[in-house]
Design a protein around this motif. Structure first.
Motif, PDB file in Angstrom:
ATOM      1  N   LYS A  20       0.882  -1.172   0.000  1.00  0.00           N
ATOM      2  CA  LYS A  20       0.000   0.000   0.000  1.00  0.00           C
ATOM      3  C   LYS A  20       0.916   1.217   0.000  1.00  0.00           C
ATOM      4  O   LYS A  20       2.056   1.150   0.464  1.00  0.00           O
ATOM      5  N   GLU A  77      -3.003   2.297   5.358  1.00  0.00           N
ATOM      6  CA  GLU A  77      -4.080   2.061   4.394  1.00  0.00           C
ATOM      7  C   GLU A  77      -4.525   0.600   4.363  1.00  0.00           C
ATOM      8  O   GLU A  77      -5.593   0.297   3.838  1.00  0.00           O
ATOM      9  N   HIS A  78      -3.732  -0.306   4.909  1.00  0.00           N
ATOM     10  CA  HIS A  78      -4.183  -1.703   5.026  1.00  0.00           C
ATOM     11  C   HIS A  78      -5.424  -1.797   5.897  1.00  0.00           C
ATOM     12  O   HIS A  78      -6.201  -2.752   5.770  1.00  0.00           O
TER      13      HIS A  78
END
Length: 476
Positions: free
Chosen positions: A277, A282-283
């Motif tokens: 990412k 953002e995971h």
């Protein structure tokens, strides 16, 4: 200082500059460079490096002194070629000397390498604008420094100024730098203890345990220990590519909001695509209040770091723009490199490359760990930030040393020496990955033989080339 010493320094500097200007070395020049580098490190930089650097201890007849590199490979002064599986601990996401990043720096160098400090330098504004466009949520403002530890220091200062509080919660095993403030957050006694006392009002909890964070905040509220922020790496890098439970980061966001403390994501190692990412948080679709970045932000060409925050938090800097300054941080050369690095990362789909190549690499590493269960404890990480966990420190070092002798640069982590980090340039080719895996299996086989260990586990291998590559081989 005597005139004789100064004359000697002048002559020495002339010869050093001649070496810098060379693009190739003959055999005598290469040997001189190797001997001089080893002597200079031993006598004038840090003699302790000689004991720990594989380039000296494992380099057979002559120390490996780095000279030039492109992509995911580099050569030492004698022309011996290595595949880079270390990536400068996260610097070389785009490989060695990416031509578009180098070109941007060269173009700026021809105009103005450093700012006046009084006029407005355009590249600093350009980079700040780009970071606002690629960071999560409403993070908008940036301040530029020259390293990750400076970025963490700035994030801590910003959090204290905004909240009026002094305390921080960090994690056991976390790594945030080694200057006094950032070191106070780092979660390993070997680094902290020699420098104590550090920043007060710092509390460490087990990584990945959101309940422990909440408990610490609850206690802090009851006893009056004001906490400004919780500081965490999205994925712990130096501790061994440790991925937290999937509910950890969302829980941190909820807890920080409930207790009115800031959430700081230290993306110095995980940012710019390393984990598959663009940013590690953002995971889990989490938006922090403050973020840090460095390492790969300079495109593997220039050192630069940044800390970034929302307009609401940044107002304390806007009200007094001289409360935090840096003479060389965010200089035009570094900003040019970072602008180019962002452009290349987006245009060449570097994030997608990290995700897909990381899955491929991990699949094969997990198969190796099954076949060599006598030496492996497991594989961890995301993207191309992976950790090979071995049974003890000695095994980990033996694997790293064996790979070095086979022309692969790899290293353990600073916080956990039994974990060998897999952190190659994100532009590494699949052929180079296969070559690393072949040489790794050759190393493991040799290690098992030398230790007289029994063959354990699955014996059927994945479809890689069966050839054994010899030390300094250039085949990939």
């Amino acid at each position: 200082m005597s005139d004789g010493n100064l004359r000697k320094a002048l002559e020495t500097s002339k010869y050093y500059l001649e070496m810098v200007s060379k693009t190739q070395l003959d055999a005598n020049e290469a040997r001189w460079l190797i001997d001089t580098t080893v002597a200079n490190f031993a006598h004038y930089y840090n003699s302790g490096f000689m004991e720990y650097r594989k380039s000296v201890s494992e380099a057979e007849d002559a120390a490996a002194v780095e000279w030039t590199g492109r992509g995911a490979t580099f050569r030492d002064a004698l022309g011996r070629e290595f595949i880079d599986c270390l990536g400068g601990f996260g610097i070389f996401n785009l490989g060695w000397a990416h031509p578009r990043v180098v070109s941007a720096v060269q173009a700026q160098l021809a105009k103005s390498p450093l700012p006046t400090q009084e006029l407005l330098d355009p590249l600093r504004g350009m980079l700040a604008h780009l970071l606002a466009e690629i960071t999560p949520g409403n993070i908008q403002y940036s301040f530029f420094v020259s390293s990750g530890t400076e970025a963490v220091e700035g994030a801590m200062k910003l959090a204290k100024l905004y909240t009026g509080k002094s305390g921080f919660i960090a994690s056991v095993g976390g790594f945030h730098g080694k200057t006094a403030g950032s070191l106070s957050l780092t979660g390993k006694a070997a680094f902290r203890r020699p420098a104590l006392p550090l920043h007060p009002n710092i509390y460490h909890v087990p990584y990945g345990d959101a309940e422990a964070v909440e408990q610490q905040l609850r206690i802090a509220r009851e006893v009056g220990n004001d906490i400004a922020a919780v500081v965490m790496e999205p994925i712990q890098g130096e501790a061994g590519a440790i991925v937290p439970p999937d509910d950890f980061w969302p829980a941190l966001r909820r807890i920080c909001d409930e207790y009115e403390v800031l959430l700081i994501a230290d993306e110095v190692q995980t940012g710019m695509g390393r984990t598959g990412k663009l940013w590690g948080v953002e995971h889990w679709q989490v938006i922090p209040d403050i973020m840090t970045s460095a390492k790969a932000l300079g495109g593997g060409v220039m050192p630069i770091g940044a800390f970034m925050a929302t307009p609401k938090i940044w107002q304390v800097f806007n009200e007094n723009p001289f409360i935090h300054t840096s003479t060389t941080g965010g200089n035009p050369l570094a900003c040019a490199a970072a602008i180019a690095a962002i452009n290349v990362t987006l245009e060449e789909n570097i994030v997608e490359q990290a995700r897909e190549k990381g899955l491929y690499f991990r699949q094969h590493l997990e198969a190796l760990s099954e076949r060599y269960r006598d030496v492996y404890c497991g594989i961890s990480g995301k993207g191309l930030l992976l950790g090979q966990h071995f049974v003890d420190d000695e095994t980990g070092y033996a694997v790293a040393a064996g790979l070095f002798k086979r022309g692969v640069l790899i290293s353990g982590t600073l916080n956990n020496s039994r974990v060998i980090r897999v952190e190659p340039p994100l532009i590494i080719s699949y052929a180079e990955i296969d070559a690393i895996l072949n040489r790794l299996e050759d190393t493991l086989c040799s290690l098992r033989t030398s230790l007289s260990l029994p063959s354990v586990g699955v014996e059927q291998s994945l479809p890689l080339s069966a050839m054994t590559l010899h030390p300094w081989s250039t085949a990939v």
